[in-house]
Design an enzyme around this catalytic site. Structure first.
Site, mmCIF file in Angstrom:
data_model
loop_
_atom_site.group_PDB
_atom_site.id
_atom_site.type_symbol
_atom_site.label_atom_id
_atom_site.label_comp_id
_atom_site.label_asym_id
_atom_site.label_seq_id
_atom_site.Cartn_x
_atom_site.Cartn_y
_atom_site.Cartn_z
ATOM 1 N N ASN A 124 49.101 -3.882 -34.935
ATOM 2 C CA ASN A 124 49.032 -4.549 -36.223
ATOM 3 C C ASN A 124 50.393 -4.406 -36.902
ATOM 4 O O ASN A 124 50.881 -3.294 -37.086
ATOM 5 C CB ASN A 124 47.918 -3.907 -37.063
ATOM 6 C CG ASN A 124 47.681 -4.627 -38.366
ATOM 7 O OD1 ASN A 124 48.596 -4.805 -39.153
ATOM 8 N ND2 ASN A 124 46.438 -5.006 -38.612
ATOM 9 N N HIS A 144 47.815 -9.367 -36.329
ATOM 10 C CA HIS A 144 46.870 -8.300 -36.018
ATOM 11 C C HIS A 144 47.221 -7.754 -34.635
ATOM 12 O O HIS A 144 47.969 -8.377 -33.873
ATOM 13 C CB HIS A 144 45.446 -8.838 -36.026
ATOM 14 C CG HIS A 144 44.952 -9.198 -37.387
ATOM 15 N ND1 HIS A 144 43.617 -9.152 -37.719
ATOM 16 C CD2 HIS A 144 45.598 -9.605 -38.506
ATOM 17 C CE1 HIS A 144 43.456 -9.517 -38.974
ATOM 18 N NE2 HIS A 144 44.643 -9.805 -39.471
ATOM 19 N N GLU A 168 45.475 -7.542 -31.887
ATOM 20 C CA GLU A 168 45.049 -8.407 -30.787
ATOM 21 C C GLU A 168 45.940 -9.639 -30.660
ATOM 22 O O GLU A 168 46.283 -10.048 -29.547
ATOM 23 C CB GLU A 168 43.587 -8.828 -30.991
ATOM 24 C CG GLU A 168 42.606 -7.672 -30.960
ATOM 25 C CD GLU A 168 42.383 -6.998 -32.318
ATOM 26 O OE1 GLU A 168 41.383 -6.270 -32.434
ATOM 27 O OE2 GLU A 168 43.198 -7.190 -33.244
ATOM 28 N N SER A 206 37.039 -2.301 -33.499
ATOM 29 C CA SER A 206 36.246 -3.518 -33.325
ATOM 30 C C SER A 206 36.997 -4.712 -33.919
ATOM 31 O O SER A 206 37.484 -4.634 -35.051
ATOM 32 C CB SER A 206 34.889 -3.350 -34.021
ATOM 33 O OG SER A 206 34.103 -4.503 -33.872
ATOM 34 N N CYS A 250 38.151 -7.962 -35.814
ATOM 35 C CA CYS A 250 37.715 -8.719 -36.993
ATOM 36 C C CYS A 250 37.319 -10.134 -36.553
ATOM 37 O O CYS A 250 37.455 -10.503 -35.386
ATOM 38 C CB CYS A 250 38.846 -8.764 -38.025
ATOM 39 S SG CYS A 250 40.255 -9.776 -37.495
#
Length: 146
Positions: free
Chosen positions: A42, A53, A55, A78, A80
């Site tokens: 991030n 982010h 990912e 987890s 978003c």
């Protein structure tokens, strides 16, 4: 590679983000045979860009792939809804989640749509996020849109 070994890469990325003054969430994209395609963390704070982010950073670092169905997105937290959407948009076949207790994102939704989801409940990931949230509640609230 095992899911735990893949998570080690994402944890290293999360720690980099924390050291840079950012939010400690890391991710990595692997091929089905365990080859690292790209990793990231991030960088919302560091780059003043709300779209970076962990990912998305890992996804971008991996570059174009002909097909994502056999890839595995590994993330310390987890995902978003934004990052869950990325997984669905590109048909990433599997997601490994470090922990989902400090933030319960869209991993159930991903599983309902055919993505293989593994939640590891990793103590390192929990401690990193719990400590960060306690020390930076306003920044955390901004990150999750509150």
């Amino acid at each position: 590679m095992t899911p735990g070994q893949m998570l080690d890469v994402a944890v290293t990325e999360a720690r980099k983000g924390l050291a840079e003054g950012g939010i400690p969430i890391g991710a990595a994209l692997f091929s089905s045979d365990g080859a690292l395609l790209g990793s990231g963390h991030n960088r919302r704070v560091q780059q003043d860009d709300p779209s970076v982010h962990a990912e998305t950073d890992a996804f971008r670092a991996a570059g174009r792939q002909r097909n994502y169905r056999s890839t595995v997105m590994v993330t310390t937290l987890s995902p978003c809804w934004y990052c869950s959407g990325l997984v669905r948009q590109f048909n990433i076949g599997a997601v490994v989640v470090g922990e989902a207790s400090t933030f319960y994102g869209g991993h159930d939704w991903l599983a309902e749509h055919g993505v293989s989801v593994t939640v590891l409940d990793d103590d390192r990931c929990k401690a990193m996020m719990t400590d960060f949230i306690a020390a930076n509640p306003e920044l955390w609230a901004e990150d999750i849109g509150e």
